[in-house]
Design a protein around this motif. Structure first.
Motif, mmCIF file in Angstrom:
data_model
loop_
_atom_site.group_PDB
_atom_site.id
_atom_site.type_symbol
_atom_site.label_atom_id
_atom_site.label_comp_id
_atom_site.label_asym_id
_atom_site.label_seq_id
_atom_site.Cartn_x
_atom_site.Cartn_y
_atom_site.Cartn_z
ATOM 1 N N LEU A 150 12.309 -52.302 -20.439
ATOM 2 C CA LEU A 150 13.033 -51.327 -19.628
ATOM 3 C C LEU A 150 14.085 -50.575 -20.437
ATOM 4 O O LEU A 150 14.328 -49.389 -20.211
ATOM 5 N N ALA A 151 14.714 -51.269 -21.385
ATOM 6 C CA ALA A 151 15.728 -50.606 -22.202
ATOM 7 C C ALA A 151 15.106 -49.486 -23.031
ATOM 8 O O ALA A 151 15.637 -48.377 -23.112
ATOM 9 N N ARG A 157 20.856 -57.939 -16.085
ATOM 10 C CA ARG A 157 21.505 -56.652 -15.847
ATOM 11 C C ARG A 157 20.543 -55.707 -15.121
ATOM 12 O O ARG A 157 20.957 -54.935 -14.240
ATOM 13 N N GLN A 158 19.281 -55.765 -15.518
ATOM 14 C CA GLN A 158 18.292 -54.922 -14.860
ATOM 15 C C GLN A 158 18.008 -55.417 -13.443
ATOM 16 O O GLN A 158 17.794 -54.622 -12.522
ATOM 17 N N THR A 174 20.285 -54.132 -10.547
ATOM 18 C CA THR A 174 20.044 -52.818 -9.961
ATOM 19 C C THR A 174 19.140 -52.904 -8.740
ATOM 20 O O THR A 174 19.061 -51.961 -7.950
ATOM 21 N N ILE A 182 19.956 -59.366 -20.663
ATOM 22 C CA ILE A 182 19.418 -58.013 -20.482
ATOM 23 C C ILE A 182 18.625 -57.920 -19.182
ATOM 24 O O ILE A 182 18.785 -57.001 -18.387
ATOM 25 N N ARG A 183 17.759 -58.904 -18.960
ATOM 26 C CA ARG A 183 16.924 -58.862 -17.754
ATOM 27 C C ARG A 183 17.763 -59.016 -16.489
ATOM 28 O O ARG A 183 17.468 -58.420 -15.453
ATOM 29 N N ALA A 202 6.912 -53.391 -14.266
ATOM 30 C CA ALA A 202 8.318 -53.256 -13.894
ATOM 31 C C ALA A 202 8.720 -54.344 -12.905
ATOM 32 O O ALA A 202 9.894 -54.722 -12.823
ATOM 33 N N PRO A 234 25.584 -49.283 -13.887
ATOM 34 C CA PRO A 234 24.191 -49.564 -13.557
ATOM 35 C C PRO A 234 24.017 -50.166 -12.177
ATOM 36 O O PRO A 234 22.934 -50.206 -11.654
ATOM 37 N N TYR A 235 25.085 -50.669 -11.584
ATOM 38 C CA TYR A 235 24.970 -51.236 -10.254
ATOM 39 C C TYR A 235 26.337 -51.223 -9.587
ATOM 40 O O TYR A 235 27.367 -51.115 -10.238
ATOM 41 N N GLY A 279 14.111 -46.614 -20.733
ATOM 42 C CA GLY A 279 15.274 -45.838 -20.349
ATOM 43 C C GLY A 279 15.703 -44.874 -21.433
ATOM 44 O O GLY A 279 16.010 -43.700 -21.172
#
Length: 246
Positions: free
Chosen positions: A68-69, A224-225, A228, A221-222, A17, A93-94, A72
């Motif tokens: 992670l997607a 966006r993660q 957070t 995508i990464r 992670a 998400p944030y 989730g």
């Protein structure tokens, strides 16, 4: 849930992670034999929670990545199956992230400038995102400029490549390497959190535009993660970042 509940598998998921890792790095972290770690990695891959990609620096190595997607979705489905009240509610998400992030690759002509541009775009400019290369090329790859314009409405036409030496004195909250080669270059990033996203050079695929689109989508995508993990800047920290930039 059963797949993730095993203590060793949970430790592996936790490590992945934070950053893409090689098997030997995971072995050193968890203190278990390589054959046991590899066995549990295979189980996690079979469940779709972990993916693996061959290193484009040393073909003998492979980097493992936590999806992670998929995690989730799987955890949300498990919670909903236990009780409808546990169904995740739609929420941003944030909130209001801030901070400074540096993306590094070798040529600074595709992956790192795309990553920085996407992070600035997704954060509404609240995150100070920069990019640099250990051996920067003379200009951005045309396909990098094209995919940013066509798919994300981001204009990189006037962007210039940046050498690593140009950012060495700046303070960053996160430093993320995007190619396996630059990860091996010794560097000191002070108190910055470091992570590695093992992504192939899209230009190495024969200048295939679809590969540039695929890499850009994965970076998005990464990012966006990553948002957070970034917290709002205090006034003092924000002023500090502005002064360093100026």
């Amino acid at each position: 849930m059963r797949m993730a509940s095993h203590p060793l598998r949970w430790t592996l998921l936790t490590e992945l992670a934070a950053s893409d890792r090689r098997v030997r790095e995971l072995v050193a972290t968890v203190g278990e034999p390589q054959n046991l770690v590899s066995y549990h990695l295979r189980l996690l891959r079979s469940a779709g929670l972990v993916t693996v990609r061959r290193s484009n620096f040393d073909g003998r190595d492979s980097y493992y990545h936590l999806d992670l997607a998929r995690c989730g979705t799987a955890f949300a489905e498990a919670a909903s199956a236990l009780h409808p009240a546990l169904t995740p509610t739609a929420a941003p998400p944030y909130g209001m992230p801030g901070g400074a992030v540096l993306f590094l690759c070798t040529g600074n002509s595709a992956r790192s400038p795309m990553a920085a541009a996407l992070l600035r775009h997704r954060s509404g400019g609240r995150v100070e995102a920069a990019s640099a290369g250990s051996h920067p090329k003379s200009a951005l790859h045309p396909n990098a400029v094209r995919v940013m314009r066509e798919d994300y409405d981001i204009d990189l036409s006037g962007h210039r490549t940046t050498p690593l030496s140009a950012v060495v004195d700046r303070r960053f909250d996160y430093v993320i390497t995007l190619c396996d080669k630059v990860r091996e270059v010794p560097r000191d990033h002070g108190s910055a959190e470091t992570a590695h996203w093992s992504l192939p050079d899209p230009a190495a695929s024969g200048d295939s535009y679809p590969e540039f689109r695929r890499i850009a989508a994965e970076l998005d995508i990464r990012n966006r993660q990553l948002l957070t993990l970034l917290t709002p800047l205090t006034t003092d920290r924000r002023n500090d970042h502005v002064q360093q930039r100026n």
